[in-house]
Design an enzyme around this catalytic site. Structure first.
Site, PDB file in Angstrom:
ATOM      1  N   GLN A  92       0.824  -1.214   0.000  1.00 42.79           N
ATOM      2  CA  GLN A  92       0.000   0.000   0.000  1.00 42.79           C
ATOM      3  C   GLN A  92       0.855   1.260   0.000  1.00 42.79           C
ATOM      4  OE1 GLN A  92      -2.781   0.074   3.234  1.00 42.79           O
ATOM      5  NE2 GLN A  92      -3.746   1.992   2.620  1.00 42.79           N
ATOM      6  N   CYS A  98      -6.607   0.301   1.867  1.00 40.42           N
ATOM      7  CA  CYS A  98      -6.190  -1.039   2.267  1.00 40.42           C
ATOM      8  C   CYS A  98      -7.214  -2.083   1.832  1.00 40.42           C
ATOM      9  CB  CYS A  98      -5.956  -1.103   3.767  1.00 40.42           C
ATOM     10  SG  CYS A  98      -7.402  -0.666   4.768  1.00 40.42           S
ATOM     11  N   HIS A 254      -8.683  -1.644   9.507  1.00 41.87           N
ATOM     12  CA  HIS A 254      -7.700  -1.900   8.453  1.00 41.87           C
ATOM     13  C   HIS A 254      -8.014  -3.261   7.849  1.00 41.87           C
ATOM     14  CE1 HIS A 254      -3.835  -1.612   6.421  1.00 41.87           C
ATOM     15  NE2 HIS A 254      -3.453  -2.765   6.938  1.00 41.87           N
ATOM     16  N   ASN A 278      -1.061  -8.327   5.906  1.00 40.91           N
ATOM     17  CA  ASN A 278      -1.230  -6.881   5.983  1.00 40.91           C
ATOM     18  C   ASN A 278      -0.812  -6.288   4.642  1.00 40.91           C
ATOM     19  OD1 ASN A 278      -1.015  -4.124   6.482  1.00 40.91           O
ATOM     20  ND2 ASN A 278      -0.109  -4.382   8.496  1.00 40.91           N
ATOM     21  N   TRP A 280       0.171  -3.571   3.827  1.00 40.53           N
ATOM     22  CA  TRP A 280       1.326  -2.676   3.888  1.00 40.53           C
ATOM     23  C   TRP A 280       2.626  -3.407   3.558  1.00 40.53           C
ATOM     24  CZ3 TRP A 280       0.087   0.173   9.156  1.00 40.53           C
ATOM     25  CH2 TRP A 280      -0.998   1.035   8.945  1.00 40.53           C
TER      26      TRP A 280
END
Length: 435
Positions: A92, A98, A254, A278, A280
Site C-alpha cells: 500500500q 487497504c 484496516h 497486511n 502494507w
C-alpha cells in the site's frame, strides 16, 4: 486447467468485455506505434484532476510535488510481472485504500482469475507504446479498461501502490485502471474488500460477523479458499476514524487478506491455523504462532518449511481461536459460474436484474413503507432441490448501487437500500399458494 483451456477462456472473456469509454486497446496501440509516440490517455490525464478533489486536490499538501512518470523514467528495464504475480507485489502507498490492496493480494492466489483481470503477457518491450489494459467487472458486465503508464510519483518514487520488486509495475497499473473506473485516485479511499473482490471476479460477497460465527466457519473458510473464493477481514471498533495499532501489532479499521487456512499436527495435538496478510507488506501479529514464535517448535520441520512462517513480508499465521477473538468481520467473495477456475460451479444458474426505484412508479414513499411495499420490484426464484445430494440447495442474492464511489467527490452518499426474501410454497395438486 490446461493452457489451451486458459487461452480459450481468455479469448472468450475478451469477446464478452465492453470497451470502457469506447476505448479500443488494439486500435489505440496500433495508432501510437504507427506514429512512433507513447500513449497519453485523454480520458484520464496525468493531472491533478485524476489525483483527487480534497486531500489530493489541486492545492492540497499531499498533491504538492507530484510528478507523473512512466516506469522507464523510474528504473532501467522495467517489467510488468517478475516471476509471477504474487501477494507480495501489493504494498500500500499513500492512499487509504487497504480494502483494495487486500483484495488485489487475494486475487493473486488464483492465477486463472488473475489472468482474466491483468493480461499477464503485457510488457515494456514487445510493441511497447505506453498503453496497458485490464478487465474490471462493473454491474453485471466485464469492462476492458485502457490506461497509459504515467504514474504519480514523489521524489522519484511511486506515490501509491508498489511492488516489493522495484522494477515491477502490474499492481501500480491495475490500481490506476481501478482509479479511472471510479473517477480518480482519491475516490478509492475507504471501503470494504468485498466491493473490490466483486469487481475483480464478478462474484457475490457475503459477510460473517465473527462474534456470531457459525460453529463450522473454519471449514467454510477452508472450502472457500479451495474453490478460489477471495477472503478478507478487519477489526471494527467504535469511535475515531483512523487506523490504530493494538499491543499485538494488529491494525484496527484496516483490511487484511486471508491467504490460507490449515490444520497442523503438533506435539500437543492438531491446531487450526489461519494465514493473514497486511497489505502494507510489514507490521505483523506478535502473538502465538507469529513469525519465529516458540509454538513453531511443536511442528515438524517439513510442515514448518511448507507453511513458510518466518518471512518478514506482512504475512503471518495465528490460531483460528485467536482470529475470531480479535477480528470482527470476515468477507467471502463467492465466485460465479463464468469464472475460469471454478468448474464445480458449472451447475449454478446465474441471473441478474437491473432497474431503478422511483417514487410513485416502482417504489412508494419512504413514510408509507407497508402501503407501498407491493409497488417495489419483485422477482420469483424457483429453488430446485438436488435429489442426489442432501435434499438442500443454495441461493445467493446481492443488491448494489451504481456509481456511488465515483460520486464521492460531489458529496453524494450511498442510499439505504435492502431487500426481503419471502418464502412461498406452491402445492401443484391443490393449486393453492401459501406464504
Amino acid at each position: 486447467m490446461s493452457q489451451n483451456n486458459l487461452a480459450g477462456n481468455r479469448l472468450q472473456a475478451d469477446t464478452m468485455a465492453n470497451k470502457c469509454l469506447n476505448q479500443d486497446y488494439e486500435a489505440l496501440r496500433s495508432q501510437c506505434l504507427m506514429q512512433r509516440r507513447l500513449f497519453c490517455d485523454p480520458l484520464f490525464p496525468a493531472t491533478s484532476k485524476s489525483l483527487g478533489y480534497n486531500e489530493f486536490g489541486p492545492n492540497s499538501v499531499k498533491a504538492k510535488g507530484v510528478e507523473w512518470k512512466r516506469p522507464g523514467d523510474l528504473c532501467l528495464r522495467p517489467q510488468f510481472i517478475i516471476s509471477g504475480a504474487t501477494r507480495t507485489d501489493v504494498c500500500q502507498g499513500a492512499l487509504g485504500n487497504c480494502w483494495l490492496m487486500a483484495s488485489i493480494a487475494s486475487l493473486t492466489l488464483d492465477k486463472d482469475i488473475l489472468t482474466r483481470v491483468i493480461y499477464p503477457k503485457q510488457n515494456f518491450t514487445d510493441k511497447y507504446a505506453g498503453i496497458f489494459h485490464f478487465q474490471i467487472w462493473q454491474y453485471g458486465k466485464w469492462e476492458e479498461v485502457v490506461v497509459d503508464d504515467r504514474l504519480p510519483t514523489k521524489n522519484g518514487k511511486l506515490l501509491f501502490v508498489k511492488s516489493a520488486e522495484q522494477k515491477e509495475f502490474w499492481s501500480a497499473l491495475l490500481e490506476k485502471a481501478y482509479a479511472k473506473v471510479n473517477g480518480c485516485y482519491e475516490n478509492l479511499c475507504g471501503g470494504f474488500p468485498g466491493e473490490a473482490q466483486e469487481d475483480f471476479t464478478g462474484g457475490i460477497a457475503e459477510c460473517f460477523l465473527l462474534n456470531k460465527a457459525p460453529s463450522n466457519l473454519f471449514d467454510i473458510m477452508k472450502k472457500a479458499l479451495s474453490r478460489g473464493s477471495l477472503l478478507s477481514t478487519s477489526i471494527i471498533v467504535n469511535g475515531g476514524e483512523k487506523e490504530k495499532l493494538t499491543q499485538e501489532q494488529l491494525m484496527e479499521k484496516h483490511a487484511y487478506s486471508i491467504t490460507d487456512a490449515k490444520e497442523v499436527q503438533t506435539s500437543e495435538g492438531r491446531v487450526e491455523l489461519v494465514r493473514l496478510r497486511n497489505p502494507w507488506g510489514h507490521i505483523e501479529w506478535t502473538g502465538a504462532w507469529s513469525d519465529c514464535s516458540k509454538e513453531w517448535s511443536q511442528v515438524s520441520p517439513e510442515d514448518k518449511a511448507m507453511l513458510d512462517c518466518s518471512a518478514d513480508d506482512g504475512e503471518f499465521w495465528m490460531t483460528y481461536a485467536d482470529y475470531i477473538k480479535r477480528y470482527s468481520k470476515l468477507d467471502i467473495c463467492n465466485l460465479t459460474p463464468d469464472v475460469p477456475s471454478v468448474d464445480n460451479l458449472r451447475s449454478w444458474n446465474f441471473c441478474q436484474f437491473e432497474g431503478t426505484w422511483k417514487v410513485g412508479a416502482t417504489a412508494g414513499g419512504c413514510f408509507n413503507f407497508l402501503a407501498s411495499f407491493a409497488t417495489n420490484p419483485q422477482f420469483w426464484v424457483k429453488l430446485d432441490i438436488d435429489s442426489e445430494g442432501d435434499g438442500k440447495c443454495s441461493v445467493l442474492v446481492a443488491l448494489m448501487q451504481k456509481g456511488v464511489r465515483k460520486a464521492k467527490q460531489t458529496g453524494l452518499k450511498p442510499c439505504a437500500i435492502g431487500f426481503f426474501i419471502l418464502r412461498f410454497q406452491i402445492s401443484i395438486r391443490e393449486s393453492k399458494m401459501s406464504a
